[in-house]
Design a protein around this motif. Structure first.
Motif: not given
Length: 133
Positions: A75-88, A90-95, A101-103, A113-119
């Protein structure tokens, strides 16, 4: 009806274009291909998605600002994206989730897609690809 090889290749290349350059809305399906766990002094080592409780497929809904896991048989888990910005380009997101924390960045020209999680005392580097849904 017969399709020439050049027509088939042209159609295939159009279908494989990851994301249109002007598209920064709608939904994207992303596949996580590689994950590395990194710690101070000892460096980074490849990790499995199961080990860090991350789905191999994630749906990014830009309009709703949500991420949803999309693993087969779960079953899918859904998380809200706290910050989302896009340009022509790229899409940048974090939460945040708990104390983590992740981005992430999605290239609209290549689909990369590149991203990171700090834990806690470690971080995770994620690499994958996205295509418009």
């Amino acid at each position: 009806m017969r399709i020439s090889i050049s027509t088939a290749l042209l159609m295939a290349s159009i279908c494989l274009v990851p994301v249109a350059a002007s598209a920064a809305s709608g939904s994207y399906i992303c596949a996580i291909n590689e994950v590395y766990e990194c710690q101070a002094v000892s460096g980074c080592q490849r990790a499995s998605l199961d080990a860090i409780n991350l789905s191999e497929f994630i749906v990014l809904d830009v309009d709703k600002k949500q991420l949803t896991s999309a693993s087969i048989g779960e079953e899918g888990r859904t998380e809200d994206i706290e910050g989302l910005t896009s340009t022509d380009k790229a899409i940048f997101l974090y939460g945040t989730q708990g104390e983590d924390t992740w981005n992430a960045t999605v290239s609209l020209t290549t689909g990369a897609l590149t991203g990171g999680i700090s834990s806690g005392t470690s971080s995770f580097a994620l690499f994958g690809s996205c295509t418009q849904k």
